[in-house]
Enzyme design. Structure first.
Site, PDB file in Angstrom:
ATOM      1  N   ASN A   8       1.034  -1.181   0.083  1.00 25.85           N
ATOM      2  CA  ASN A   8       0.110   0.145  -0.040  1.00 25.85           C
ATOM      3  C   ASN A   8       0.888   1.116   0.000  1.00 25.85           C
ATOM      4  O   ASN A   8       1.325   1.636   0.985  1.00 25.85           O
ATOM      5  CB  ASN A   8      -0.901  -0.067   1.115  1.00 25.85           C
ATOM      6  CG  ASN A   8      -1.802   1.065   1.411  1.00 25.85           C
ATOM      7  OD1 ASN A   8      -2.013   2.087   0.398  1.00 25.85           O
ATOM      8  ND2 ASN A   8      -2.530   1.283   2.636  1.00 25.85           N
ATOM      9  N   TRP A   9       0.979   1.732  -1.257  1.00 26.30           N
ATOM     10  CA  TRP A   9       2.070   2.927  -1.181  1.00 26.30           C
ATOM     11  C   TRP A   9       1.209   4.422  -0.661  1.00 26.30           C
ATOM     12  O   TRP A   9       1.962   5.220  -0.454  1.00 26.30           O
ATOM     13  CB  TRP A   9       2.309   3.107  -2.622  1.00 26.30           C
ATOM     14  CG  TRP A   9       3.140   2.331  -3.355  1.00 26.30           C
ATOM     15  CD1 TRP A   9       3.619   1.042  -2.804  1.00 26.30           C
ATOM     16  CD2 TRP A   9       3.729   2.204  -4.628  1.00 26.30           C
ATOM     17  NE1 TRP A   9       4.760   0.397  -3.748  1.00 26.30           N
ATOM     18  CE2 TRP A   9       4.724   1.071  -4.696  1.00 26.30           C
ATOM     19  CE3 TRP A   9       3.534   2.947  -5.997  1.00 26.30           C
ATOM     20  CZ2 TRP A   9       5.150   0.856  -6.013  1.00 26.30           C
ATOM     21  CZ3 TRP A   9       4.311   2.687  -7.008  1.00 26.30           C
ATOM     22  CH2 TRP A   9       5.063   1.565  -7.168  1.00 26.30           C
ATOM     23  N   LYS A  10      -0.074   4.019  -0.355  1.00 23.91           N
ATOM     24  CA  LYS A  10      -0.556   5.303  -0.058  1.00 23.91           C
ATOM     25  C   LYS A  10      -0.545   6.409  -0.915  1.00 23.91           C
ATOM     26  O   LYS A  10      -0.271   6.261  -2.188  1.00 23.91           O
ATOM     27  CB  LYS A  10      -0.272   5.811   1.735  1.00 23.91           C
ATOM     28  CG  LYS A  10      -0.466   4.389   2.536  1.00 23.91           C
ATOM     29  CD  LYS A  10      -0.241   4.557   3.888  1.00 23.91           C
ATOM     30  CE  LYS A  10      -0.400   3.356   4.807  1.00 23.91           C
ATOM     31  NZ  LYS A  10      -0.373   3.505   6.155  1.00 23.91           N
ATOM     32  N   HIS A  94      -9.764   0.944   4.730  1.00 27.35           N
ATOM     33  CA  HIS A  94      -8.603   1.322   5.433  1.00 27.35           C
ATOM     34  C   HIS A  94      -8.818   2.329   6.399  1.00 27.35           C
ATOM     35  O   HIS A  94      -9.812   3.389   6.064  1.00 27.35           O
ATOM     36  CB  HIS A  94      -7.557   1.895   4.139  1.00 27.35           C
ATOM     37  CG  HIS A  94      -6.324   1.991   4.853  1.00 27.35           C
ATOM     38  ND1 HIS A  94      -5.745   2.984   5.734  1.00 27.35           N
ATOM     39  CD2 HIS A  94      -4.974   0.879   4.975  1.00 27.35           C
ATOM     40  CE1 HIS A  94      -4.722   2.942   6.256  1.00 27.35           C
ATOM     41  NE2 HIS A  94      -4.125   1.449   5.566  1.00 27.35           N
ATOM     42  N   GLU A 164      -5.867  -4.941  10.567  1.00 32.03           N
ATOM     43  CA  GLU A 164      -4.752  -3.913  10.588  1.00 32.03           C
ATOM     44  C   GLU A 164      -5.165  -2.870  11.775  1.00 32.03           C
ATOM     45  O   GLU A 164      -6.063  -2.065  11.886  1.00 32.03           O
ATOM     46  CB  GLU A 164      -4.737  -2.812   9.432  1.00 32.03           C
ATOM     47  CG  GLU A 164      -4.464  -3.432   8.127  1.00 32.03           C
ATOM     48  CD  GLU A 164      -3.774  -2.484   7.305  1.00 32.03           C
ATOM     49  OE1 GLU A 164      -2.459  -2.464   7.139  1.00 32.03           O
ATOM     50  OE2 GLU A 164      -4.259  -1.485   7.171  1.00 32.03           O
ATOM     51  N   SER A 213       2.656  -1.693  10.547  1.00 29.74           N
ATOM     52  CA  SER A 213       4.158  -1.657  10.789  1.00 29.74           C
ATOM     53  C   SER A 213       4.729  -2.931  10.422  1.00 29.74           C
ATOM     54  O   SER A 213       5.972  -3.141  11.130  1.00 29.74           O
ATOM     55  CB  SER A 213       4.465  -1.249  12.110  1.00 29.74           C
ATOM     56  OG  SER A 213       3.709   0.084  12.546  1.00 29.74           O
ATOM     57  N   GLY A 233       2.649  -1.103   4.480  1.00 34.07           N
ATOM     58  CA  GLY A 233       2.687   0.333   3.875  1.00 34.07           C
ATOM     59  C   GLY A 233       3.945   0.977   3.703  1.00 34.07           C
ATOM     60  O   GLY A 233       4.762   0.644   2.685  1.00 34.07           O
TER      61      GLY A 233
HETATM   62  P1  PGA Z   1       2.572   0.597   7.752  1.00 30.94           P
HETATM   63  O1  PGA Z   1       1.168   0.849   6.932  1.00 30.94           O
HETATM   64  O2  PGA Z   1       2.859  -0.739   7.320  1.00 30.94           O
HETATM   65  O3  PGA Z   1       3.117   1.975   7.569  1.00 30.94           O
HETATM   66  O4  PGA Z   1       2.147   0.555   9.170  1.00 30.94           O
HETATM   67  C1  PGA Z   1       0.095  -0.218   6.731  1.00 30.94           C
HETATM   68  C2  PGA Z   1      -1.265   0.442   6.342  1.00 30.94           C
HETATM   69  O5  PGA Z   1      -1.572   1.461   7.006  1.00 30.94           O
HETATM   70  O6  PGA Z   1      -1.869  -0.132   5.542  1.00 30.94           O
END
Ligand code: PGA
Length: 250
Positions: A8-10, A94, A164, A213, A233
């Site tokens: 998930n590149w956001k 999400h 999550e 994380s 992420g």
């Molecule tokens: P993160 O994000 O791995 O940076 O905690 C995961 C997510 O929000 O999908």
């Protein structure tokens, strides 16, 4: 059974050029592995650029779709549009989108649109806090039941759930790392809820991933605790960490 790695590149990277560099390094550094299904979810605006990813090794996904099917909805992007740019998956519900006001009812509508357009929904669920009275279990149950309320037993088989917990996501202030045990407990619970909704056989076909994380240091712990894959992420933007996570799963 193949494990899923969802990247998930956001809202990253910040330019077409940087996206191109990330795609090049993925094509160079990540090798074909039949045991792992990798899904890259870039921002929609870079979806076409992401078609330069080697299709044998990488699947494409989007980070959201509209609750509407088509028409006068300024700024919205539909399931069908995403599908036409070769996306096969969509992350829905999400916590960062829920934080912008997305309700379970909206997510249910989006899941319905995704299934109709033949996109596989990756439904995110997870509590904000773990309270000692166990009320977070009811919270997760209601997220699952309401978000999946428009999904038939037949379609449920292809759904992916990502647990999550918000308190473990890297961008949450004072976030804490979840443990394999935390995941294991919730996986059993999610399976029970799905089994009550759709029957045990169907529940057993639904993949349950962990996200929050995830990095190369803790990935193995979650897989060893029964995760069918990981939603990654921050570490998915760091090619060294990302390829290390994939190597752990081999
Ligand atoms: P993160 O994000 O791995 O940076 O905690 C995961 C997510 O929000 O999908």
């Amino acid at each position: 059974m193949a494990k899923f790695i969802i990247a998930n590149w956001k809202m990253n990277p910040s330019s077409v050029k940087e996206t191109g560099l990330l795609i090049d390094s993925l094509n160079k550094e990540i090798y074909l592995n039949k045991n792992i299904e990798i899904v890259i979810c870039p921002p929609n605006i870079f979806l076409q650029k992401a078609s330069l990813l080697d299709k044998k090794r990488f699947n494409l996904g989007v980070q959201d779709i509209s609750r509407e099917v088509k028409g006068p909805f300024t700024g919205e992007i539909s399931a069908l549009m995403s599908k036409s740019l070769n996306a096969s998956y969509v992350i829905l519900g999400h916590s960062e989108r829920r934080g912008l006001g997305e309700s379970n009812d909206i997510i249910a509508q989006k899941i319905k649109n995704a299934i109709k357009a033949k996109l596989i929904p990756i439904l995110c669920v997870g509590e904000k806090d773990r309270t000692h009275d166990g009320s977070y279990l009811n919270f997760i149950k209601s997220e699952l039941m309401s978000s999946l309320s428009l999904v038939s037993k037949k379609d449920a088989k292809n759904i992916i759930i990502a647990y999550e917990p918000i308190w473990s996501i890297s961008t949450t202030e004072n976030h804490q790392n979840a443990t394999g045990h935390d995941f294991e407990e919730i996986k059993i619970y999610i399976k029970k809820v799905l089994s009550d909704m759709y029957g045990l056989n169907t529940a057993n076909t639904i993949k349950i991933l962990y996200g929050g994380s995830v990095d190369n240091k803790n990935a193995k712990e979650f897989i060893d605790s029964g995760a069918d894959g990981l939603l990654v992420g921050k570490s998915s933007l760091d090619i060294k960490k990302f390829s290390a996570i994939i190597n752990i799963l081999k």
